[in-house]
Structures are given as structure tokens and as C-alpha cells.
Design a protein around this motif. Structure first.
Motif, PDB file in Angstrom:
ATOM      1  N   ALA A 125     -23.482 -37.630   9.079  1.00  0.00           N
ATOM      2  CA  ALA A 125     -23.794 -36.595  10.055  1.00  0.00           C
ATOM      3  C   ALA A 125     -22.550 -36.319  10.871  1.00  0.00           C
ATOM      4  O   ALA A 125     -22.014 -37.209  11.524  1.00  0.00           O
ATOM      5  N   GLN A 126     -22.085 -35.098  10.813  1.00  0.00           N
ATOM      6  CA  GLN A 126     -20.894 -34.739  11.566  1.00  0.00           C
ATOM      7  C   GLN A 126     -21.263 -33.837  12.729  1.00  0.00           C
ATOM      8  O   GLN A 126     -21.990 -32.858  12.590  1.00  0.00           O
ATOM      9  N   TYR A 127     -20.709 -34.198  13.921  1.00  0.00           N
ATOM     10  CA  TYR A 127     -20.987 -33.480  15.152  1.00  0.00           C
ATOM     11  C   TYR A 127     -19.636 -33.056  15.698  1.00  0.00           C
ATOM     12  O   TYR A 127     -18.780 -33.902  15.918  1.00  0.00           O
ATOM     13  N   GLU A 128     -19.408 -31.776  15.881  1.00  0.00           N
ATOM     14  CA  GLU A 128     -18.081 -31.258  16.218  1.00  0.00           C
ATOM     15  C   GLU A 128     -17.068 -31.734  15.173  1.00  0.00           C
ATOM     16  O   GLU A 128     -17.262 -31.505  13.998  1.00  0.00           O
ATOM     17  N   SER A 129     -16.039 -32.475  15.607  1.00  0.00           N
ATOM     18  CA  SER A 129     -14.971 -32.816  14.668  1.00  0.00           C
ATOM     19  C   SER A 129     -15.184 -34.133  13.949  1.00  0.00           C
ATOM     20  O   SER A 129     -14.482 -34.435  12.995  1.00  0.00           O
ATOM     21  N   GLU A 130     -16.104 -34.957  14.449  1.00  0.00           N
ATOM     22  CA  GLU A 130     -16.179 -36.300  13.877  1.00  0.00           C
ATOM     23  C   GLU A 130     -17.521 -36.605  13.244  1.00  0.00           C
ATOM     24  O   GLU A 130     -18.568 -36.128  13.677  1.00  0.00           O
ATOM     25  N   VAL A 131     -17.445 -37.451  12.228  1.00  0.00           N
ATOM     26  CA  VAL A 131     -18.656 -37.978  11.625  1.00  0.00           C
ATOM     27  C   VAL A 131     -19.184 -39.041  12.581  1.00  0.00           C
ATOM     28  O   VAL A 131     -18.480 -39.990  12.915  1.00  0.00           O
ATOM     29  N   VAL A 132     -20.415 -38.852  13.075  1.00  0.00           N
ATOM     30  CA  VAL A 132     -20.932 -39.764  14.088  1.00  0.00           C
ATOM     31  C   VAL A 132     -21.902 -40.783  13.508  1.00  0.00           C
ATOM     32  O   VAL A 132     -22.250 -41.761  14.140  1.00  0.00           O
ATOM     33  N   TYR A 133     -22.353 -40.510  12.299  1.00  0.00           N
ATOM     34  CA  TYR A 133     -23.326 -41.422  11.692  1.00  0.00           C
ATOM     35  C   TYR A 133     -23.074 -41.470  10.202  1.00  0.00           C
ATOM     36  O   TYR A 133     -22.773 -40.458   9.572  1.00  0.00           O
ATOM     37  N   HIS A 134     -23.184 -42.647   9.641  1.00  0.00           N
ATOM     38  CA  HIS A 134     -23.026 -42.757   8.201  1.00  0.00           C
ATOM     39  C   HIS A 134     -23.768 -43.940   7.660  1.00  0.00           C
ATOM     40  O   HIS A 134     -23.723 -45.017   8.227  1.00  0.00           O
ATOM     41  N   LYS A 135     -24.462 -43.748   6.585  1.00  0.00           N
ATOM     42  CA  LYS A 135     -25.229 -44.843   6.024  1.00  0.00           C
ATOM     43  C   LYS A 135     -25.509 -44.594   4.552  1.00  0.00           C
ATOM     44  O   LYS A 135     -25.825 -43.491   4.147  1.00  0.00           O
TER      45      LYS A 135
END
Ligand code: ATP
Ligand code: MG
Lengths: 469, 259
Positions: A125-135
Motif C-alpha cells: 500500500a503506497q501513500y503519497e511517495s512511500e509504501v507504508v504497508y507491505h505483507k
């Protein structure tokens, strides 16, 4: 007697993703792009020199490259007002609970954690410029599958990234590929080891939240010999009065006998410029499939491409573009046959209504030496009213005499008789038109996993609501 | 008042030419009225005008279903009031399967009945009704998964029209040449299926060129339609007489100049 009327001035389109949250980013480069901004982004990420070098070269190239004039109207993009890098949180989470509440709330409203539980093998899940969640599911991790945010991918698998980054889409390809290479942040990195078949889709979700945001994710997918992966991306953004920019680059390499399917359901709000370069290389007997649904955005210019570089490689592009009021979808596909007995199939369907404009722009190129190549392109346009527009710009270049290249194009309107028939069964005019439109795109929605097909039909219905009075 | 009342109905095409030139008809629940008449006399025009096709202008007269005038209603609202038209030439909707179309149509009618609130039919209930109707009408299961009328044979289309009739439970059905295109066995099955549905809940207008369908759907009245009017009326024996003698007796001298 009442005659059913189509009142296209009623354009109350219900965009349910138009909300935004008021979180505070932890870092931003501010508005505008300079050499320092590029250096800052790279430093923030603690990158190796080669990547910084690449970014700076791309930045220089971006400056020299004129804004393309052949597609949609890009003259209104104000490059100086855009935020090129906005970091929403300090770290990437692997459980939704770890996210700051504002950001978590966004994902909840988009239904992503729910979907992950039900039918996804992995989520980014990417929010603005960064991926904030990954699984990624444990089982797939054990099998050696890698599914990471691109930044983490670069840190953990630098050799693989360095070997492939920019080989499929070099920064010199076009102005927006250069821009992406200079300021890229986020995106997905996927590696599937030989023979591993990932049965359930991996999904990435891209969300722009801030106004005047530029999102420049970079995705690299390497599918090794005989392996398979289906990657799905979804995109939404809030509605603002000024524009945002999404300029992504996606590179895919599928090694002999492998297969990659890449599905996009792009539903940006109508103030987003969506300018994406997507290209895949299919080696011997490999298969690449792009399934590309473009419903949102102000202007989309996107032509998923497949380079068939190995004998017997096969490529397919299935694309739907829906252009509503104020929207221009300039989409299409490219198939380059660079090896013998390669095949490609391009099916493009577009719908325009309420003054929207949808175009197909495509290229089929059968290069020298691609003996026995076969390609078929089918473009169907459905125009819902007099104000709307559809264009087709196919380019076909054939350098081998035994190549078989077919191109079919149709343009149609919703027939009064079809509408009457459905309405005589009790369906309202808008229900009847949505049904006809859903039927029109069915050859593509039937290729989507069920949940996405349902979502796609629902989005089409939303687009159609308010199209009739 | 009868279930359906047609009063001095005049119908014109968009170019102004009048096709239906004043007809009156009352149909009670449970009644079957046959309409027979030469090609081009305006039977389908009448049927389309009843259903609210925008190309056919009702220039004067009135149509009431259950005492309520239909003239201000769109085709969808007329269907919601309980009117059904089995088309002479049904249209194809590519990409929409027969099953999903049927479900949407049922749900549209249920929604209207629930005062605009969604009230979708439970899937098991839908399956049950669909299975019963397809069996009664001998509709091949394979047809249900195909796109509505897309590439269907003439007879297959007619079968699907009557399947819709069976599932949508209208109060008044107009069957426009449902028999043409059906083979002998199919006619027996389909017409028998329609006949089963006729009762206090359903009245019917059966437009046909042939007496044969009327063996299975017994008409209470037969109307001869020529030159935009009913020119004769009688019982089932009139259909037999027409079958052997044709329309000559009912046509004006210069039969073609009437339009
Ligand atoms: N949409 C239309 N545009 C032009 N002419 C029309 C239209 N609909 C009907 N007509 C004309 O009106 C007349 C009546 O046609 P209609 O289809 O109602 O006849 P019918 O009695 O149903 O004939 P058939 O027995 O052949 O089905 C014909 O002359 C036909 O050509
Ligand atoms: Mg007719």
C-alpha cells in the motif's frame, strides 16, 4: 407520451474515493523540482551512488526533453507547483495497526485490509511517495517469492534491481520516464523464482492524499523460468481543485516459459494527470498479459507495451477506457515482435460520454527476423452521446512477409431499440444503459478475478449514473 | 373497468403518417384476444405503442391498465405496472447472459414494487423459479449462459421471450407473432406454457397470422386488424375462417392505398 431522454448535462458523478484525511507528513521536499530535490530524495533513502547517478542523469534529460504534443493536452501541468516527494510516515508497516491512525483509516475506507484477508496473497500500500504497508503470505516467502516496496527491494536485492532497472524502460524513453527515474519513490519489487506459481493475486494500492501531489512509483517485476504471478494495482485520489500528477514506470521481465499478468484498475479522481510508461519483455515461450482498466483521471496517456524477444512468446493486452465529462483517456497498446513465431492479441474497448474523449493509440511492429509472427488488434468504441468523442490511431509496421497482422475497429452507439427492449422489462434508462455498457466490456471484465469484475461493473454503474435524466 | 382498456387509439410514425386509426379494445384478466391481420397493417405498431416505444406517437385516445393511464409513463414504468410485450423481433444484448439479464429484470420489477427500495430476489429462490420455468418451456440450459439473443436462432429468441413472460409475472401480455419461427413441437410447448399462465392474474393479446397457435391458447375473441382498424370481430371460429379464406373480404378496394 414520455420519451426517454438522455440529459448529459446532469453529471453528478459520485466518486466515493474523493475523501482525504488531514495527516501531517514527516518530510517533504516542498514544491518544485531542482537538482537538490533529486539529491535529497536519494539521500533520504540512503541509496548507492549508482542510483543517485542514474537519477541525476535522468533529471538532466528531463530538463532537455520537450513536453510531448502528440497525445492529450499536457500544457496545463505546472511542474513548479508539484510536491515531488512527500514522506507520510517514518517506517513501512507489516500490520495495519502499526500505521498512524489517519493513514490506517484511509485504507479501511478503501477496504484493503478486508480484501487482503479474503483473496489476496500479498498486499502493498503506497501513500503519497512511500509504501507504508507491505505483507506477503508466509508460504510464498518460504518458496522464495519476493514482494517488497521498491525501496526495500533495492536495499535487500540490489544485484537483481541493478541488473534490470531501466533496461526495459530507459529514462531516455520519454519525458515522463525521465521524470520518474529522477524522482521515483515507492512502487513494487517482485521476484518469482523458477517454477513457482503464485496462485492468488498480489495487490498494490496507490493512494494520493495531498493536493498537488506527484506520485512517481517505480515497479519492477522479474518472473523467472516457468513461474507465474498475477499482480493487481488499484489507484484512487481525493478530488481537489488543482491537479496532481501520477507518472509511474513499470518494467516486467518474464523469462523463458514464465507468465505474468498485470491488472490495473485505475480510478483516479478527475484532477489527476496519469502518465504511465508500462513495458514488458517476454522471452522464449513466455506470456505477458496486461489487463488495463482506466476509469478515472483527467488525462491518461498509457500504452502498455510488450516486447516479444524470444521465439514463441505471446503477449496480450486487454484494455478498457471510460471517459466521462472532462476526461480524456488516450490509451492503447504496443506489441513489438522481435523473434520468430511470436503472437499478440490486443483488445481495446472504450466508452465515452458526457463530452468525454477516449482514444486508442497502438503500435504493432513485426521486426526483421520475426518470421511467422501473428498479431490481432480489435478496437471497439462505444459513444454514448453526441458531445463525446472517440479516435483510433493504429500504427502497423511489418518487416516480414509471412506475418499475419489483423486490425478491426468498430464504433457504435447505444441503440434506441436495445434500450427500449431492456426498459420494456422494467429496467430504468440508466440501468438499461449500464447493462449495455457492462455487456460491451464483458470480454474484459470476465478476465478479471471475480472481486475485481464486481468492482469494475460497480464503477461503470457509478460512471453511468447521472448520465441520464 | 376491464384490466386493459384501449380507447379510440391513434398512433402515428415520426413522419406524421397515421398507422393505427382509432381502435377500442377491453381485455379482462383471464381473457385471450387474438389479433390477426395482413402484413404491414400496423399490429406491431400497436404493440410497440402500448409498450411506449418512443418512435410511435400516440396522437389521440387512451390506454389504461388496471384503471391507470399509461400514456405519461416510460416503457420501464409500464412494465412495472404489469405490461409485457413478447417481441416479434427481440433485440440482442451482447455480453449480458440470459441468466444475469433475467435476474436484473426481476430485481428491477421488485424494486418498483417495493417503492424504489432494492429488494433483490434471493439467489436460491431465483434458481428455483428459473429451473421450473426452463423445464416447463423446455429451454435448453445452455442458452441461459449465452448472451441475450446474441446469435440465437429465431425459435430460440421466441422461447426466451416466453421464459421472460413466465418469470416476470405481468398482468397483461402482448405476444407479437410468438409463433413465427417456432417449429411444430416448440409451438406446442411454448403456447402450452403461455396457456398455463393465463388466468385471473394474466390476460393476453395474441398477434398472429396463423390459427395453429390458437389451438393451444384458446382465444375468447378474435379481432381482424386491417388498414389501422378492427374490421371484424368474432370468436375462435373467425380465425379458422380467415385461415381458409384470407383477408380479401375485409380489405378495402385499393388495399395498398390505405396508409
Ligand atoms: N419505425 C418505423 N419507421 C417507418 N415505418 C414504420 C416503422 N414502424 C412501422 N412502420 C410501417 O408501418 C406499417 C405497419 O408496420 P407494422 O410493423 O406495425 O405491421 P405489422 O402489422 O406488424 O406487420 P407484420 O405482419 O408484417 O409483422 C408498415 O407499413 C411499416 O413499414
Ligand atoms: Mg408485426
Amino acid at each position: 407520451m414520455k420519451k426517454p431522454e438522455t440529459d448529459v448535462s446532469q453529471i453528478g458523478r459520485d466518486y466515493k474515493y474523493g475523501f482525504h484525511t488531514t495527516d501531517k507528513p514527516t518530510f517533504s521536499t516542498g514544491r518544485g523540482l531542482t537538482r537538490e530535490v533529486v539529491e535529497t530524495i536519494s539521500a533520504q533513502k540512503g541509496e548507492s551512488d549508482w542510483m543517485l547517478e542514474r537519477r541525476l542523469q535522468a533529471y538532466e534529460h528531463f530538463l532537455t526533453r520537450p513536453v510531448p504534443e502528440w497525445g492529450g493536452d499536457l500544457s496545463k501541468i505546472d511542474f513548479d507547483s508539484i510536491f515531488y516527494y512527500v514522506k507520510p510516515t517514518e517506517t513501512e508497516a507489516s500490520s495495519w495497526e502499526e500505521l498512524p491512525p489517519d493513514i490506517k483509516q484511509t485504507w479501511d475506507r478503501l477496504g484493503i485490509p478486508e480484501a487482503e484477508k479474503k483473496y489476496l496473497a500479498g498486499v502493498g500500500a503506497q501513500y503519497e511517495s512511500e509504501v507504508v504497508y507491505h505483507k506477503l503470505q508466509e508460504e510464498l516467502v518460504r518458496q522464495g517469492v519476493v514482494f517488497l516496496g521498491m525501496d526495500v527491494g533495492l536495499r535487500q536485492h540490489e544485484e537483481i534491481v541493478r541488473e534490470h532497472f531501466g533496461t526495459v524502460v530507459p529514462f531516455r524513453d520519454n519525458k515522463f520516464a525521465a521524470l520518474n527515474t529522477a524522482v521515483w519513490s515507492g512502487g513494487s519489487f517482485i521476484y518469482v523464482p523458477p517454477g513457482v506459481k503464485v496462485e492468488m493475486p498480489l495487490q498494490a494500492y496507490f493512494r494520493i492524499n495531498a493536493e498537488n501531489m506527484g506520485q512517481f512509483e517505480r515497479t519492477l517485476i522479474v518472473v523467472d523460468e516457468g513461474a507465474f504471478v498475477h499482480y493487481v494495482e488499484g489507484c484512487t485520489a481525493p478530488i481537489y481543485s488543482s491537479d496532481s500528477l501520477h507518472a509511474a514506470v513499470v518494467e516486467i521481465i518474464v523469462k523463458p516459459g514464465g507468465r505474468c499478468r498485470y491488472t490495473t484498475i485505475q480510478n483516479w479522481s478527475t484532477n489527476v494527470y496519469n502518465l504511465v510508461t508500462k513495458r514488458a519483455v517476454a522471452q522464449e515461450n513466455a506470456t505477458v498479459e496486461w489487463v488495463d482498466g482506466n476509469l478515472g483521471s483527467k488525462l491518461t496517456m498509457k500504452y502498455p507495451a510488450i516486447w516479444l524477444t524470444g521465439e514463441g512468446a505471446h503477449g496480450e493486452v486487454l484494455s478498457i477506457a471510460f471517459a466521462g465529462p472532462g476526461q480524456h483517456q488516450d490509451t492503447g497498446a504496443k506489441a513489438v515482435h522481435a523473434a520468430p513465431n511470436t503472437t499478440s492479441l490486443i483488445t481495446a474497448k472504450s466508452i465515452s460520454r458526457g463530452g468525454g474523449r477516449a482514444g486508442y493509440r497502438g503500435l504493432v511492429n513485426v521486426a526483421n527476423g520475426a518470421r511467422g509472427a501473428k498479431s490481432k488488434v480489435v478496437c471497439d468504441a462505444l459513444i454514448l452521446d453526441e458531445e463525446s468523442r472517440s479516435d483510433t490511431y493504429p500504427t502497423i509496421r511489418v518487416h516480414e512477409s509471412d506475418a499475419e497482422v489483423e486490425h478491426e475497429a468498430t464504433v457504435s452507439k447505444i441503440g434506441e431499440e436495445q434500450l427500449f427492449y431492456l426498459m420494456s422489462r422494467g429496467l430504468s434508462e440508466s440501468e438499461a444503459s449500464s447493462m449495455i455498457v457492462s455487456g460491451f466490456v464483458e470480454p474484459i471484465t470476465k478476465e478479471l478475478p471475480l472481486e475485481y469484475a464486481v468492482e469494475m461493473n460497480r464503477l461503470i454503474q457509478l460512471q453511468m449514473e447521472g448520465s441520464v435524466g | 373497468m376491464a384490466l386493459l382498456e384501449i380507447r379510440d387509439l391513434h398512433v402515428a410514425l415520426s413522419d406524421g403518417s397515421e398507422i393505427v386509426k382509432g381502435i377500442d379494445l377491453s381485455v379482462e384478466g383471464g381473457e385471450v384476444h387474438a389479433i390477426m391481420g395482413p402484413n404491414g397493417s400496423g399490429k406491431s405498431t400497436l404493440a410497440h405503442a402500448l409498450m411506449g416505444h418512443p418512435a410511435y406517437q400516440i396522437t389521440s385516445g387512451d390506454v389504461l391498465l388496471g384503471g391507470k393511464s399509461l400514456l405519461e409513463l416510460g416503457p420501464d414504468e409500464r412494465a412495472q405496472q404489469g405490461l409485457f410485450l413478447a417481441f416479434q423481433y427481440p433485440y440482442a444484448i451482447p455480453g449480458v447472459t440470459v441468466t444475469s439479464f433475467l435476474r436484473s429484470a426481476i430485481n428491477a420489477l421488485r424494486k418498483a414494487r417495493a417503492g424504489g427500495e432494492d429488494d433483490p430476489i434471493p439467489i436460491p429462490e431465483f434458481r428455483k423459479q428459473l429451473a421450473a420455468a426452463t423445464e416447463r418451456l423446455k429451454v435448453p440450459r445452455e442458452l441461459l449462459g449465452r448472451y441475450l439473443n446474441d446469435g440465437f436462432s429465431g425459435g430460440e429468441k421466441k422461447r426466451i421471450e416466453i421464459l421472460q413472460l413466465a418469470l416476470l409475472h405481468p398482468r397483461l401480455a402482448v405476444l407479437d407473432e410468438t409463433d413465427s419461427g417456432l417449429d411444430i413441437d416448440a409451438l406446442k410447448t411454448i403456447a402450452g406454457g403461455v396457456s398455463d399462465l393465463i388466468g385471473p392474474e394474466l390476460g393476453a393479446i395474441v398477434i398472429t397470422h396463423y390459427q395453429r397457435i390458437l389451438n393451444y391458447i384458446r382465444p375468447d375473441f378474435v379481432h381482424v386488424f386491417a388498414g389501422g382498424r378492427f374490421v371484424a370481430e368474432g370468436g375462435p371460429e373467425l380465425a379458422e375462417q380467415l385461415e381458409s379464406e384470407g383477408y380479401d373480404a375485409y380489405l378495402p378496394e385499393a388495399s395498398s392505398g390505405d396508409r
